[in-house]
Design a protein around this motif. Structure first.
Motif, PDB file in Angstrom:
ATOM      1  N   HIS A   1      -7.080   6.214   4.833  1.00  0.00           N
ATOM      2  CA  HIS A   1      -6.152   5.183   4.377  1.00  0.00           C
ATOM      3  C   HIS A   1      -6.276   3.952   5.275  1.00  0.00           C
ATOM      4  O   HIS A   1      -6.412   4.084   6.493  1.00  0.00           O
ATOM      5  CB  HIS A   1      -4.717   5.724   4.417  1.00  0.00           C
TER       6      HIS A   1
ATOM      7  N   HIS B   1      -7.593  11.653   5.539  1.00  0.00           N
ATOM      8  CA  HIS B   1      -7.030  10.664   4.612  1.00  0.00           C
ATOM      9  C   HIS B   1      -7.516   9.270   5.031  1.00  0.00           C
ATOM     10  O   HIS B   1      -6.887   8.624   5.870  1.00  0.00           O
ATOM     11  CB  HIS B   1      -5.502  10.695   4.647  1.00  0.00           C
TER      12      HIS B   1
ATOM     13  N   LEU C   1       0.847  -1.191   0.000  1.00  0.00           N
ATOM     14  CA  LEU C   1       0.000   0.000   0.000  1.00  0.00           C
ATOM     15  C   LEU C   1       0.885   1.244   0.000  1.00  0.00           C
ATOM     16  O   LEU C   1       1.784   1.368   0.820  1.00  0.00           O
ATOM     17  CB  LEU C   1      -0.894   0.001   1.241  1.00  0.00           C
TER      18      LEU C   1
ATOM     19  N   CYS D   1      -7.521  10.195   9.935  1.00  0.00           N
ATOM     20  CA  CYS D   1      -8.473   9.331   9.225  1.00  0.00           C
ATOM     21  C   CYS D   1      -9.549  10.151   8.524  1.00  0.00           C
ATOM     22  O   CYS D   1     -10.009   9.791   7.434  1.00  0.00           O
ATOM     23  CB  CYS D   1      -9.125   8.348  10.197  1.00  0.00           C
TER      24      CYS D   1
ATOM     25  N   VAL E   1       0.129  10.598   5.695  1.00  0.00           N
ATOM     26  CA  VAL E   1      -0.301   9.368   6.374  1.00  0.00           C
ATOM     27  C   VAL E   1       0.862   8.779   7.169  1.00  0.00           C
ATOM     28  O   VAL E   1       0.701   8.369   8.321  1.00  0.00           O
ATOM     29  CB  VAL E   1      -0.840   8.346   5.344  1.00  0.00           C
TER      30      VAL E   1
ATOM     31  N   LEU F   1       1.852   4.877   0.815  1.00  0.00           N
ATOM     32  CA  LEU F   1       1.491   5.793   1.889  1.00  0.00           C
ATOM     33  C   LEU F   1       1.858   7.222   1.495  1.00  0.00           C
ATOM     34  O   LEU F   1       3.026   7.513   1.255  1.00  0.00           O
ATOM     35  CB  LEU F   1       2.234   5.433   3.183  1.00  0.00           C
TER      36      LEU F   1
END
Length: 597
Positions: free
Chosen positions: A399, A397, A361, A394, A367, A363
């Motif tokens: 994520h 973003h 993932l 959160c 984040v 970032l």
């Protein structure tokens, strides 16, 4: 004949008398005689040596055959024991893993006992000599204590033996050698309160003992007395100006206080005095954390050169290579540590990320910053600050890594609704790896904490049968085992599930599985069995919950004094738990993913 080796000697005699005339022919004849005698002597010596070599070769061959026979016997015994353990496992009498764990534990205890016996024997005369200077009564008391300790060691009671020596030291404390011995032995056995008191006696009697100052400072730092620990270490640096140990310990203390510049100064001093692998590793770690990967690489490469099996140094070297963009070298390091310890979760994750497969993932920088802030706050015990940082991040973003971290922190704070909401957000997405593990951890821990056992069992049993990884299945088995214990139901099944978690969990999380097994045995009032698992769990992860369980097990077997010390420690110990360790793993892998992408 030679008195040492028994070989015949060559004696040269027959010097000419004074005034005797020797013709050249006679001189030549005598020389030839001497040369012949010398040749015969050399030949005789060579023949004797050849016979001795032949005998030695025969003895070596006999020894080689004997060793081969012993190896065969050991292999047969090992195969028989494995067959027996598998049979007992199939018949549900004794688990194979439990049998071998007990075997390894007994072997380690026997090795420790043998080491203490050797240490005691080597220092006995010195200890008694000092005791005689304290008077005849003290000398007799120390001699009796040493004799009793030897008897206790012979029966495998190491802690009781150290306790006897400590008791006589408290009666006659003006004995620095005994104080040092008791302190060292108590530290090795995990009797930290006893070790601290012994080293305090030593330092009071001999303020110039650098080892005692460093040991006492280390114990005080573990108790959170950082200022006093630093004072003692600075004193040790003045006392032992040529030793690397005080500067090294001071550098390690500054790392624990997150004062990296001060740590760098002290570690540089330690490395300049002695190029030892651990100070080199810590200095390399500091340089890496200060954003100097090139310097870190040089230091870490030297540390690995001196200690090729130092896992943390090899792993950190891999991180430094990754920071510089040397992906192949980093992968080589991660594979090397994975071979040394295949059960380490972070080694597995590092190799997986670098080899490829499912892409990591990505970032965004904001984040990554939010995760770092949350992890730092969590390490300091400031969970509320971590929650505020994560909840804000959160919202800005959404994520998966942030959502999973938020779920873990919310669960740790008792915010059940928020924990479940963020965990479900992550699990709805088609992702794997650390965010998924973190989400499952937060969800199952929250459900168990809130007493929602019906929902927990449904979810955990599905995860146990269909989990994507052994860690997910181990997590499900762990939560199911604890849920059964908390409900007081089906202890046999709880025991099976706890042992299943022990097999499935990676090295980093093993203490929690060991604690789960210990908790099951506590519920069954099998206190000695509980101790076998809770002692290593408390050594690796001294959280208040695990220490409390260890204290209860010690009370169950009658070790009241030791139990009191452990329970007192449980009241002041911060310690990590499963949720914070999973959060730490999530942040580590997020860092790796950022460098990989």
């Amino acid at each position: 004949m030679c008195a040492r080796c028994g070989s015949p000697l060559l004696v040269v005699s027959g010097l000419a008398e004074v005034g005797e005339e020797i013709t050249p022919e006679e001189e030549l004849e005598k020389a030839e005689q001497l040369a012949g005698a010398f040749s015969e002597d050399v030949l005789e010596r060579l023949t004797l040596q050849e016979k001795q070599i032949a005998k030695l070769q025969e003895a070596l061959q006999e020894l080689r055959e004997r060793v081969g026979e012993l190896e065969g016997s050991v292999a047969i015994v090992d195969a028989g024991l494995r067959a027996l353990s598998q049979l007992l496992d199939r018949r549900k009498v004794v688990r194979e893993a439990e049998l071998f764990a007990a075997w390894e534990r007994e072997a380690a205890e026997e090795a420790a006992r043998h080491e203490v016996v050797e240490d005691l024997n080597s220092r006995r005369e010195l200890l008694l000599a000092r005791a005689r200077t304290l008077g005849s009564r003290a000398a007799r008391a120390f001699e009796r204590a040493l004799d009793t300790a030897e008897l206790l060691l012979a029966s495998g009671k190491v802690r009781q033996a150290i306790g006897k020596l400590f008791a006589v030291l408290k009666r006659y404390p003006r004995h620095p050698e005994m104080a040092k011995l008791v302190g060292e032995l108590a530290m090795e056995q995990g009797e930290l309160a006893m070790a601290r008191e012994a080293f305090q006696i030593l330092v009071a009697l001999d303020p110039s003992d650098a080892d005692g100052l460093v040991s006492l400072a280390t114990l005080l730092a573990d108790e959170g007395q950082m200022r006093e620990a630093e004072r003692l270490l600075r004193k040790a640096t003045r006392v032992a100006k040529e030793s690397f140990l005080p500067s090294f310990a001071l550098g390690a203390l500054k790392i624990a206080q997150d004062d990296l510049l001060a740590a760098r100064k002290h570690l540089l001093r330690a490395v300049n005095r002695e190029e030892a692998p651990v100070p080199l590793f810590l200095l390399g770690l500091v340089e890496l954390r200060l954003g100097r990967p090139a310097k870190a690489i040089k230091l870490l490469e030297r540390a690995v050169e001196l200690a090729p099996d130092l896992e943390e140094a090899i792993y950190t070297l891999g991180l430094a290579y990754l920071e510089r963009g040397y992906t192949r070298k980093a992968l080589s390091c991660f594979r090397q540590v994975l071979e040394l310890d295949p059960q380490r979760l972070r080694y597995q994750e590092a190799v997986r990320l670098l080899v490829g497969g499912k892409p990591p993932l990505k970032l965004p920088p904001e984040v990554s910053r939010a995760l770092d802030q949350a992890a730092s706050a969590s390490e300091r015990g400031e969970l509320t600050a971590a929650w505020e940082a994560l909840s804000q991040a959160c919202s800005a973003h959404p994520h998966p890594s942030l959502q999973a971290a938020a779920a873990l922190v919310a669960s740790a704070l008792g915010k059940g609704r928020e924990a479940v909401r963020w965990a479900r957000q992550v699990l709805k997405q088609d992702i794997g790896g650390p965010p998924r593990i973190a989400a499952w951890t937060a969800l199952l821990e929250t459900l168990r904490g809130k007493g929602r056992y019906g929902v927990l069992q449904k979810l955990a049993r599905n995860l146990l049968s269909a989990g994507e990884s052994s860690l997910e299945r181990g997590l499900a088995a762990y939560e199911l085992a604890l849920a059964l214990v908390e409900q007081g139901r089906d202890m046999q099944q709880a025991e099976e599930l706890a042992h299943q978690a022990l097999v499935l969990f990676p090295s980093e999380l093993q203490p929690y599985a060991q604690a789960a097994v210990g908790r099951v045995y506590l519920a069954q009032e099998r206190y000695q069995d509980a101790l076998d698992y809770l002692q290593p769990a408390a050594s690796a992860a001294p959280s208040p919950q695990i220490l409390t369980q260890l204290g209860l097990a010690l009370l169950g077997v009658g070790e009241k004094q030791h139990a009191r010390q452990v329970l007192q420690r449980a009241r002041v110990e911060g310690g990590a738990d499963l949720k914070t360790d999973v959060l730490d793993h999530l942040v580590r892998v997020a860092w790796l993913s950022t460098r990989r992408s």
